[in-house]
Scaffold this motif. Structure first.
Motif, PDB file in Angstrom:
ATOM      1  N   GLY A 192       0.802  -1.210   0.000  1.00 28.45           N
ATOM      2  CA  GLY A 192       0.000   0.000   0.000  1.00 28.45           C
ATOM      3  C   GLY A 192       0.838   1.264   0.000  1.00 28.45           C
ATOM      4  O   GLY A 192       2.054   1.247  -0.103  1.00 28.45           O
ATOM      5  N   ARG A 193       0.159   2.392   0.135  1.00 25.44           N
ATOM      6  CA  ARG A 193       0.826   3.688   0.145  1.00 25.44           C
ATOM      7  C   ARG A 193       1.447   3.942   1.513  1.00 25.44           C
ATOM      8  O   ARG A 193       1.007   3.387   2.513  1.00 25.44           O
ATOM      9  CB  ARG A 193      -0.184   4.776  -0.186  1.00 25.44           C
ATOM     10  CG  ARG A 193      -0.898   4.556  -1.496  1.00 25.44           C
ATOM     11  CD  ARG A 193      -1.915   5.652  -1.740  1.00 25.44           C
ATOM     12  NE  ARG A 193      -2.688   5.387  -2.950  1.00 25.44           N
ATOM     13  CZ  ARG A 193      -3.591   6.211  -3.446  1.00 25.44           C
ATOM     14  NH1 ARG A 193      -3.839   7.357  -2.830  1.00 25.44           N
ATOM     15  NH2 ARG A 193      -4.240   5.910  -4.531  1.00 25.44           N
ATOM     16  N   PRO A 194       2.450   4.797   1.566  1.00 26.61           N
ATOM     17  CA  PRO A 194       3.006   5.143   2.883  1.00 26.61           C
ATOM     18  C   PRO A 194       1.978   5.900   3.711  1.00 26.61           C
ATOM     19  O   PRO A 194       1.065   6.519   3.179  1.00 26.61           O
ATOM     20  CB  PRO A 194       4.206   6.031   2.526  1.00 26.61           C
ATOM     21  CG  PRO A 194       3.903   6.560   1.167  1.00 26.61           C
ATOM     22  CD  PRO A 194       3.140   5.480   0.466  1.00 26.61           C
ATOM     23  N   ALA A 199      -4.231   9.687   6.987  1.00 26.49           N
ATOM     24  CA  ALA A 199      -4.654   8.623   7.904  1.00 26.49           C
ATOM     25  C   ALA A 199      -5.206   9.207   9.193  1.00 26.49           C
ATOM     26  O   ALA A 199      -6.156   8.665   9.779  1.00 26.49           O
ATOM     27  CB  ALA A 199      -3.482   7.689   8.187  1.00 26.49           C
ATOM     28  N   ASP A 200      -4.624  10.314   9.662  1.00 29.38           N
ATOM     29  CA  ASP A 200      -5.147  10.977  10.864  1.00 29.38           C
ATOM     30  C   ASP A 200      -6.522  11.585  10.604  1.00 29.38           C
ATOM     31  O   ASP A 200      -7.370  11.634  11.506  1.00 29.38           O
ATOM     32  CB  ASP A 200      -4.191  12.083  11.318  1.00 29.38           C
ATOM     33  CG  ASP A 200      -2.909  11.548  11.936  1.00 29.38           C
ATOM     34  OD1 ASP A 200      -2.848  10.340  12.242  1.00 29.38           O
ATOM     35  OD2 ASP A 200      -1.966  12.346  12.097  1.00 29.38           O
ATOM     36  N   ILE A 201      -6.754  12.084   9.384  1.00 38.23           N
ATOM     37  CA  ILE A 201      -8.052  12.678   9.053  1.00 38.23           C
ATOM     38  C   ILE A 201      -9.136  11.598   9.086  1.00 38.23           C
ATOM     39  O   ILE A 201     -10.244  11.826   9.586  1.00 38.23           O
ATOM     40  CB  ILE A 201      -7.984  13.350   7.668  1.00 38.23           C
ATOM     41  CG1 ILE A 201      -6.912  14.446   7.651  1.00 38.23           C
ATOM     42  CG2 ILE A 201      -9.350  13.926   7.293  1.00 38.23           C
ATOM     43  CD1 ILE A 201      -7.102  15.536   8.670  1.00 38.23           C
ATOM     44  N   PHE A 202      -8.823  10.414   8.540  1.00 39.53           N
ATOM     45  CA  PHE A 202      -9.766   9.294   8.619  1.00 39.53           C
ATOM     46  C   PHE A 202     -10.081   8.967  10.081  1.00 39.53           C
ATOM     47  O   PHE A 202     -11.238   8.770  10.450  1.00 39.53           O
ATOM     48  CB  PHE A 202      -9.165   8.076   7.912  1.00 39.53           C
ATOM     49  CG  PHE A 202     -10.104   6.904   7.802  1.00 39.53           C
ATOM     50  CD1 PHE A 202     -10.884   6.727   6.673  1.00 39.53           C
ATOM     51  CD2 PHE A 202     -10.192   5.963   8.824  1.00 39.53           C
ATOM     52  CE1 PHE A 202     -11.753   5.640   6.566  1.00 39.53           C
ATOM     53  CE2 PHE A 202     -11.053   4.883   8.734  1.00 39.53           C
ATOM     54  CZ  PHE A 202     -11.837   4.713   7.595  1.00 39.53           C
ATOM     55  N   ALA A 414      10.089  15.160  -9.209  1.00 33.50           N
ATOM     56  CA  ALA A 414       8.807  15.285  -8.501  1.00 33.50           C
ATOM     57  C   ALA A 414       8.990  14.739  -7.103  1.00 33.50           C
ATOM     58  O   ALA A 414       9.610  13.678  -6.915  1.00 33.50           O
ATOM     59  CB  ALA A 414       7.707  14.521  -9.230  1.00 33.50           C
ATOM     60  N   LEU A 415       8.502  15.469  -6.118  1.00 36.81           N
ATOM     61  CA  LEU A 415       8.560  14.999  -4.738  1.00 36.81           C
ATOM     62  C   LEU A 415       7.399  14.043  -4.481  1.00 36.81           C
ATOM     63  O   LEU A 415       6.255  14.349  -4.835  1.00 36.81           O
ATOM     64  CB  LEU A 415       8.494  16.160  -3.754  1.00 36.81           C
ATOM     65  CG  LEU A 415       9.832  16.823  -3.377  1.00 36.81           C
ATOM     66  CD1 LEU A 415      10.502  17.432  -4.597  1.00 36.81           C
ATOM     67  CD2 LEU A 415       9.630  17.865  -2.293  1.00 36.81           C
ATOM     68  N   ILE A 416       7.693  12.902  -3.892  1.00 37.19           N
ATOM     69  CA  ILE A 416       6.663  11.934  -3.518  1.00 37.19           C
ATOM     70  C   ILE A 416       6.590  11.910  -1.992  1.00 37.19           C
ATOM     71  O   ILE A 416       7.522  11.456  -1.339  1.00 37.19           O
ATOM     72  CB  ILE A 416       6.987  10.526  -4.046  1.00 37.19           C
ATOM     73  CG1 ILE A 416       7.138  10.540  -5.572  1.00 37.19           C
ATOM     74  CG2 ILE A 416       5.915   9.535  -3.622  1.00 37.19           C
ATOM     75  CD1 ILE A 416       7.520   9.189  -6.152  1.00 37.19           C
ATOM     76  N   PRO A 417       5.519  12.431  -1.396  1.00 41.92           N
ATOM     77  CA  PRO A 417       5.413  12.397   0.067  1.00 41.92           C
ATOM     78  C   PRO A 417       5.423  10.954   0.568  1.00 41.92           C
ATOM     79  O   PRO A 417       4.732  10.082   0.034  1.00 41.92           O
ATOM     80  CB  PRO A 417       4.066  13.077   0.342  1.00 41.92           C
ATOM     81  CG  PRO A 417       3.793  13.898  -0.886  1.00 41.92           C
ATOM     82  CD  PRO A 417       4.363  13.118  -2.013  1.00 41.92           C
ATOM     83  N   ALA A 418       6.239  10.704   1.589  1.00 39.19           N
ATOM     84  CA  ALA A 418       6.311   9.387   2.230  1.00 39.19           C
ATOM     85  C   ALA A 418       6.181   9.608   3.726  1.00 39.19           C
ATOM     86  O   ALA A 418       7.168   9.705   4.440  1.00 39.19           O
ATOM     87  CB  ALA A 418       7.615   8.680   1.884  1.00 39.19           C
ATOM     88  N   GLY A 419       4.953   9.742   4.214  1.00 40.66           N
ATOM     89  CA  GLY A 419       4.754  10.180   5.586  1.00 40.66           C
ATOM     90  C   GLY A 419       5.181  11.632   5.706  1.00 40.66           C
ATOM     91  O   GLY A 419       4.756  12.485   4.939  1.00 40.66           O
ATOM     92  N   SER A 519      -0.025  14.538 -14.066  1.00 40.36           N
ATOM     93  CA  SER A 519      -0.844  13.835 -13.082  1.00 40.36           C
ATOM     94  C   SER A 519      -0.049  13.815 -11.790  1.00 40.36           C
ATOM     95  O   SER A 519       1.156  14.065 -11.796  1.00 40.36           O
ATOM     96  CB  SER A 519      -1.159  12.405 -13.535  1.00 40.36           C
ATOM     97  OG  SER A 519       0.045  11.672 -13.685  1.00 40.36           O
ATOM     98  N   PRO A 520      -0.687  13.538 -10.655  1.00 38.79           N
ATOM     99  CA  PRO A 520       0.061  13.488  -9.393  1.00 38.79           C
ATOM    100  C   PRO A 520       1.234  12.529  -9.485  1.00 38.79           C
ATOM    101  O   PRO A 520       1.185  11.509 -10.158  1.00 38.79           O
ATOM    102  CB  PRO A 520      -0.991  13.015  -8.384  1.00 38.79           C
ATOM    103  CG  PRO A 520      -2.285  13.448  -8.977  1.00 38.79           C
ATOM    104  CD  PRO A 520      -2.111  13.306 -10.461  1.00 38.79           C
ATOM    105  N   SER A 521       2.311  12.865  -8.773  1.00 43.71           N
ATOM    106  CA  SER A 521       3.530  12.072  -8.864  1.00 43.71           C
ATOM    107  C   SER A 521       3.419  10.748  -8.147  1.00 43.71           C
ATOM    108  O   SER A 521       4.160   9.831  -8.413  1.00 43.71           O
ATOM    109  CB  SER A 521       4.705  12.858  -8.268  1.00 43.71           C
ATOM    110  OG  SER A 521       4.505  13.073  -6.897  1.00 43.71           O
ATOM    111  N   VAL A 522       2.487  10.635  -7.199  1.00 44.25           N
ATOM    112  CA  VAL A 522       2.338   9.376  -6.479  1.00 44.25           C
ATOM    113  C   VAL A 522       1.460   8.461  -7.307  1.00 44.25           C
ATOM    114  O   VAL A 522       0.324   8.792  -7.619  1.00 44.25           O
ATOM    115  CB  VAL A 522       1.706   9.592  -5.095  1.00 44.25           C
ATOM    116  CG1 VAL A 522       1.551   8.280  -4.377  1.00 44.25           C
ATOM    117  CG2 VAL A 522       2.535  10.560  -4.302  1.00 44.25           C
ATOM    118  N   SER A 523       1.978   7.337  -7.701  1.00 46.98           N
ATOM    119  CA  SER A 523       1.212   6.422  -8.549  1.00 46.98           C
ATOM    120  C   SER A 523       1.169   5.045  -7.925  1.00 46.98           C
ATOM    121  O   SER A 523       1.929   4.726  -7.045  1.00 46.98           O
ATOM    122  CB  SER A 523       1.833   6.356  -9.938  1.00 46.98           C
ATOM    123  OG  SER A 523       3.182   5.939  -9.868  1.00 46.98           O
TER     124      SER A 523
END
Length: 523
Positions: A192-194, A199-202, A414-419, A519-523
């Motif tokens: 899955g994604r990092p 996750a806190d919003i959920f 492209a920056l990919i957020p990882a946490g 498109s967004p960099s996170v794929s």
């Protein structure tokens, strides 16, 4: 209320005398302590021995404590002290003398009206402060939401990452957190994604449902059943008032990218059903979006949140009907960041489906909004070395990273957020079936910066630490730091990564916008 110490419990930890037990969990024991320097009561989490013996855990524990100290204590239990090198390690936080939301609902029943609204706003305010300091809570649940004098306090934020990322004792079925409040992406940590702030919003949405109804939105007879419902079913929102339903639906979106940010959530809560459009000014954009130096970060964020005390006071949101121990009453909801007028970015409304309404596109992005979009993986960027006046460049035929002149696609990333960290993906070398990122290669002599597969591992995740000075164009500058090896540096021939001791690194980096990604960099 604390419980007596048990035989075998320590009498002291560092300069703190232990006077009672507050609780115990899978990661450690929480004690009530007294600071010998002033007699102040504090809460002290002592780490379990099986975690304490892991060197990697101690390093991450230290890093996470330092981050958590940057969170302003408006709606959180302030992190006061820690000793990662103690046997065993421990963490000291503000002691909040009030019941948890879990206890309050169990003993007094579900909340309603102003009390429920105050809890929803107070937790959203805390998440705005926590995420603003680039920390993710990871274990938001009713037991970590306390009723304090003056409002809501969220506890136990940020430190879970040190356990989750390092412990050999934490299997996929023993993730840090409580199943009922875990986001869907938390159940697939390998493929899955990092974990991101989404996750806190959920978890916020699930906690608000609990506060309103006394049960979670995906309640089942077992943890496995709850997890299955989170992954496959729509939330049960029966009993959630209409005033909160749209915000909760938005927060519980299965896709993390469809959820609001903490600031967007707070704007919606304060604006009601029809949030007004944002009025963006240079001052508000600089206050809300601009990264700030590490040393100044806490003070700046406190100043931003302080402007919102009057906002909540004017709304009348409070907990006036909830009694606290000793006959005191919880005061108004916790102070919040300013609403849409000072957010620095357009306000996203919430459609009936819970998805954000489209943002207006007529206004061009400010430089600080572009930086925010770069950090969110939405725009192309150059990684500019301020001291070299060069840009990182990646050639397909050469594995080491060069210092280029910023021309051509070879310098676009492209920056990919990882946490709270990032991966840096090359837009020149990557292909759809083989994304390529910056990585660290360890040798006996050095740790060089090279091409690497884009997977979120110790050698590819980098932290952006705000520097005191900007680049020559006024763009915010950062130290780029890898937890495993150190800071990104230049030796006159190549980029490498190394710790620098107590001093600041020489080299800082800024991000130069090169336009939107297709498109967004996170794929």
């Amino acid at each position: 209320m604390s419980m007596p110490l048990r035989p075998g419990d320590p009498a002291r930890l560092g300069r703190y005398e232990l006077v009672g037990r507050l609780g115990e969990g899978g990661m450690g024991t929480v004690y009530l302590g007294r600071d010998s320097d002033g007699g102040r009561l504090v809460a002290i989490k002592m780490v379990r021995p099986e975690f304490a013996h892991e060197a990697e855990f101690r390093g991450r524990f230290r890093s996470e404590v330092n981050r958590a100290k940057q969170v302003p204590p408006f709606s959180t239990a302030e992190v006061l002290d820690a000793d990662p090198d103690h046997e065993p390690p421990y963490l000291v936080v503000e002691y909040v003398d009030g019941p948890s939301l879990a206890v309050e609902v169990r003993e007094q029943g579900p909340l309603s009206g102003a009390a429920l609204q105050g809890v929803a706003v107070g937790i959203a305010t805390a998440l705005t402060a926590i995420h603003g300091a680039e920390v993710i809570h990871r274990d938001l649940k009713p037991g970590n939401v306390l009723f304090a004098r003056g409002g809501i306090k969220v506890i136990d934020f940020g430190i879970a990452r040190a356990f989750e990322a390092t412990s050999q004792h934490t299997r996929t079925d023993q993730m840090v957190g409580t199943v009922s409040y875990m986001a869907p992406e938390r159940f697939d940590p390998v493929n899955g994604r990092p974990v991101t702030p989404a996750a806190d919003i959920f978890a916020w949405g699930a906690v608000v449902v609990f506060a309103a109804t006394g049960r979670g939105p995906f309640a089942a007879d077992s943890a496995a059943g709850t997890a299955m419902r989170i992954l496959t079913s729509e939330p049960d929102l029966a009993g959630v008032p209409e005033s909160l339903r749209r915000a909760v639906e938005w927060a519980l979106a299965r896709d993390p990218e469809a959820r609001p940010t903490a600031r967007e959530l707070l704007d919606l809560l304060l604006a009601g059903e029809s949030p007004r459009p944002a009025v963006v000014t240079a001052t508000s954009a600089a206050t809300e979006i601009a990264p700030v130096p590490v040393k100044a970060k806490r003070g700046r964020t406190v100043a931003v949140l302080a402007t919102a005390v009057a906002v909540l006071a004017a709304t009348g949101i409070g907990l006036a009907n909830r009694s606290l121990p000793g006959g005191s009453r919880a005061a108004t909801g916790a102070p919040s960041p300013s609403s849409a007028a000072a957010s620095g970015e357009p306000t996203s409304g919430s459609a009936a489906s819970g998805r954000p309404a489209p943002k207006p596109s007529a206004r061009s992005l400010s430089p600080l909004e572009k930086l925010q979009a770069i950090r969110n993986g939405k725009r192309k960027t150059l990684i500019h070395s301020v001291q070299l006046d060069k840009d990182l460049a990646m050639e397909s035929h050469y594995t080491e990273i060069e210092a280029g002149d910023g021309t051509g696609k070879k310098s676009e990333f492209a920056l990919i957020p990882a946490g709270v960290d990032f991966l840096f993906k090359s837009l020149a070398v990557s292909t759809p079936d083989r994304p390529v990122c910056l990585g660290v290669r360890l040798t006996e002599e050095s740790a060089k910066l090279i091409q690497s597969e884009c997977f979120a591992g110790p050698g590819t995740r980098f932290e952006l630490i705000p520097a005191e000075k900007k680049d020559d164009q006024g763009r915010p500058a950062y130290y780029i730091y890898n937890d495993s090896s150190g800071y990104l540096l230049w030796d006159g021939d190549a980029f490498y990564v190394q710790e620098v001791g107590d001093g600041d690194p020489i080299y800082t980096f800024s991000f130069v916008d090169r336009g939107p990604l297709p498109s967004p960099s996170v794929s």
